[in-house]
Design a protein around this motif. Structure first.
Motif, PDB file in Angstrom:
ATOM      1  N   ASN A 133       0.819  -1.215   0.000  1.00  0.00           N
ATOM      2  CA  ASN A 133       0.000   0.000   0.000  1.00  0.00           C
ATOM      3  C   ASN A 133       0.854   1.266   0.000  1.00  0.00           C
ATOM      4  O   ASN A 133       0.899   2.022   0.960  1.00  0.00           O
ATOM      5  N   LYS A 134       1.563   1.479  -1.091  1.00  0.00           N
ATOM      6  CA  LYS A 134       2.511   2.585  -1.214  1.00  0.00           C
ATOM      7  C   LYS A 134       1.748   3.895  -1.346  1.00  0.00           C
ATOM      8  O   LYS A 134       1.263   4.244  -2.413  1.00  0.00           O
ATOM      9  N   ALA A 135       1.660   4.616  -0.230  1.00  0.00           N
ATOM     10  CA  ALA A 135       0.755   5.762  -0.148  1.00  0.00           C
ATOM     11  C   ALA A 135       1.425   6.941   0.523  1.00  0.00           C
ATOM     12  O   ALA A 135       2.382   6.794   1.289  1.00  0.00           O
ATOM     13  N   VAL A 136       0.880   8.132   0.239  1.00  0.00           N
ATOM     14  CA  VAL A 136       1.361   9.338   0.899  1.00  0.00           C
ATOM     15  C   VAL A 136       0.198  10.299   1.118  1.00  0.00           C
ATOM     16  O   VAL A 136      -0.746  10.365   0.306  1.00  0.00           O
ATOM     17  N   ILE A 137       0.273  11.014   2.225  1.00  0.00           N
ATOM     18  CA  ILE A 137      -0.598  12.157   2.507  1.00  0.00           C
ATOM     19  C   ILE A 137       0.286  13.392   2.485  1.00  0.00           C
ATOM     20  O   ILE A 137       1.391  13.378   3.044  1.00  0.00           O
ATOM     21  N   ILE A 138      -0.169  14.461   1.852  1.00  0.00           N
ATOM     22  CA  ILE A 138       0.614  15.697   1.785  1.00  0.00           C
ATOM     23  C   ILE A 138       0.114  16.669   2.844  1.00  0.00           C
ATOM     24  O   ILE A 138      -1.060  17.049   2.858  1.00  0.00           O
ATOM     25  N   ASP A 139       1.009  17.044   3.742  1.00  0.00           N
ATOM     26  CA  ASP A 139       0.726  18.051   4.768  1.00  0.00           C
ATOM     27  C   ASP A 139       0.938  19.421   4.125  1.00  0.00           C
ATOM     28  O   ASP A 139       2.057  19.758   3.719  1.00  0.00           O
ATOM     29  N   THR A 140      -0.112  20.204   4.042  1.00  0.00           N
ATOM     30  CA  THR A 140      -0.026  21.488   3.332  1.00  0.00           C
ATOM     31  C   THR A 140       0.493  22.629   4.199  1.00  0.00           C
ATOM     32  O   THR A 140       0.688  23.737   3.693  1.00  0.00           O
ATOM     33  N   ASN A 141       0.700  22.378   5.489  1.00  0.00           N
ATOM     34  CA  ASN A 141       1.199  23.444   6.361  1.00  0.00           C
ATOM     35  C   ASN A 141       2.617  23.106   6.817  1.00  0.00           C
ATOM     36  O   ASN A 141       3.388  22.526   6.083  1.00  0.00           O
ATOM     37  N   HIS A 142       2.994  23.489   7.993  1.00  0.00           N
ATOM     38  CA  HIS A 142       4.333  23.258   8.537  1.00  0.00           C
ATOM     39  C   HIS A 142       5.408  23.774   7.581  1.00  0.00           C
ATOM     40  O   HIS A 142       5.263  24.863   7.033  1.00  0.00           O
ATOM     41  N   ALA A 143       6.465  22.998   7.355  1.00  0.00           N
ATOM     42  CA  ALA A 143       7.546  23.522   6.520  1.00  0.00           C
ATOM     43  C   ALA A 143       7.153  23.602   5.045  1.00  0.00           C
ATOM     44  O   ALA A 143       7.781  24.341   4.283  1.00  0.00           O
ATOM     45  N   ASN A 144       6.126  22.866   4.646  1.00  0.00           N
ATOM     46  CA  ASN A 144       5.678  22.974   3.248  1.00  0.00           C
ATOM     47  C   ASN A 144       5.155  24.368   2.932  1.00  0.00           C
ATOM     48  O   ASN A 144       5.294  24.852   1.813  1.00  0.00           O
TER      49      ASN A 144
END
Length: 342
Positions: A256-267
């Protein structure tokens, strides 16, 4: 030892017996769990949105916010599954400052861990009973997970915890999705090692017990940007970053090669208004690369009722007392825009 032992905390079984969830609520959570897990296994094409305040600070404003999400969820349910953030433990870079509801159920009062444990359980129960949402929380203390494990549908391991052995091993024994953030240095090999550890079975010590975990195939990546040696923030959500993560995943024997993108913090460099642009750029990348689209399962957005943040004691209802958040009106518009882009 240079510590004062205040009192022994009740075990999770005791807290659960004093504050039990009903059979009906357990069924609601079980149904939610299946729906969310299918997103990570690829059985569902729906998009996951983990959204809410940087830290859960006051019961009423948090429930007010989540209740608003409930109305929006009904309108986008064919495309998006919303998992509200109820983050009750707040990691601190230096250790100083407000550490979340677990430590201080009332931010204006002194820490009280027993009251905090009860408060966070009651808040998650209230969200489930009043809105039908089982929520997300951060695993700040792995040994505390069982106080909430019958209520949570998503867990995140933070950038400062992702290299910790106990976080990794505990995650391997969970049966819900666990997101592993890249560390603040940005070294994604650390994050990938954490995912590998969490997906495998282990024997280890947990809450004074010898336990054997089965491995958690739902462990996955969260990209949150990074900070260089000079303290400058850099993003890792751009198209090239996502292609690199696809290639890194392909080189690993993982499920289950997956990612969630965090739109805050250092991004975003904690420029909370940038979250709107970042979210839409990620969607654009998904449209132009089928491998990225398959890997990106959703977004993590810091959002509350009011824009920005405030200091403790200022008393603005629904405004973050930790990191700045996107206000409700902008958040609602963003959710509808994302649904239109799917």
């Amino acid at each position: 030892m240079n510590m004062n032992f205040i009192g022994k905390l009740p075990i999770p079984q005791q807290i659960k017996s004093e504050f039990p969830i009903t059979e009906e609520l357990a069924k609601i959570k079980a149904t939610r769990d299946v729906e969310i897990q299918k997103i990570f296994t690829g059985q569902s094409n729906k998009f996951l949105l983990v959204i809410g305040p940087c830290s859960a600070d006051h019961d009423d404003s948090v429930i007010d916010y989540i209740s608003r999400l409930r109305d929006v969820q009904e309108k986008v349910k064919d495309k998006i599954v919303i998992v509200p953030r109820i983050y009750t433990g707040k990691p601190r870079t230096t250790g100083d400052g407000y550490k979340g509801m677990l430590h201080q159920p009332n931010p204006d009062e002194a820490p009280n861990l027993i009251k905090g444990i009860i408060a966070i359980r009651k808040l998650h129960m209230r969200a489930l009973s009043e809105t039908g949402f089982s929520c997300a929380d951060e695993m700040l203390y792995p040994e505390n997970h069982r106080y909430l494990n019958d209520l949570l549908s998503y867990v995140a391991v933070g950038a400062r915890s992702v290299e910790n052995q106990q976080h990794r091993l505990t995650s391997s024994g969970l049966n819900i999705p666990v997101g592993m953030k890249n560390p603040t240095s940005g070294d994604i090999s650390i994050m990938m090692n954490s995912i590998t550890a969490a997906q495998h079975s282990h024997a280890f010590i947990y809450r004074g017990w010898e336990v054997h975990s089965q491995g958690n195939p739902l462990a996955h990546a969260i990209l949150r940007g990074y900070v260089d040696e000079k303290g400058h923030s850099f993003p890792n959500y751009h198209y090239e970053d996502l292609v690199h993560l696809v290639e890194t995943y392909e080189s690993k024997d993982l499920k289950n090669k997956a990612v969630i993108i965090d739109t805050n913090h250092a991004n975003s460099g904690k420029k909370y208004l940038e979250q709107v642009r970042i979210a839409k750029e990620v969607m654009h990348s998904c449209r132009h690369n089928s491998d990225i689209k398959k890997m990106v399962k959703g977004l993590m957005i810091e959002s509350y009722i009011e824009d920005g943040c405030q200091k403790i004691g200022e008393g603005v209802y629904g405004k973050s007392i930790t990191d700045p958040c996107l206000g409700w009106e902008k958040s609602e518009r963003l959710i509808y825009d994302l649904a239109d882009m799917l």
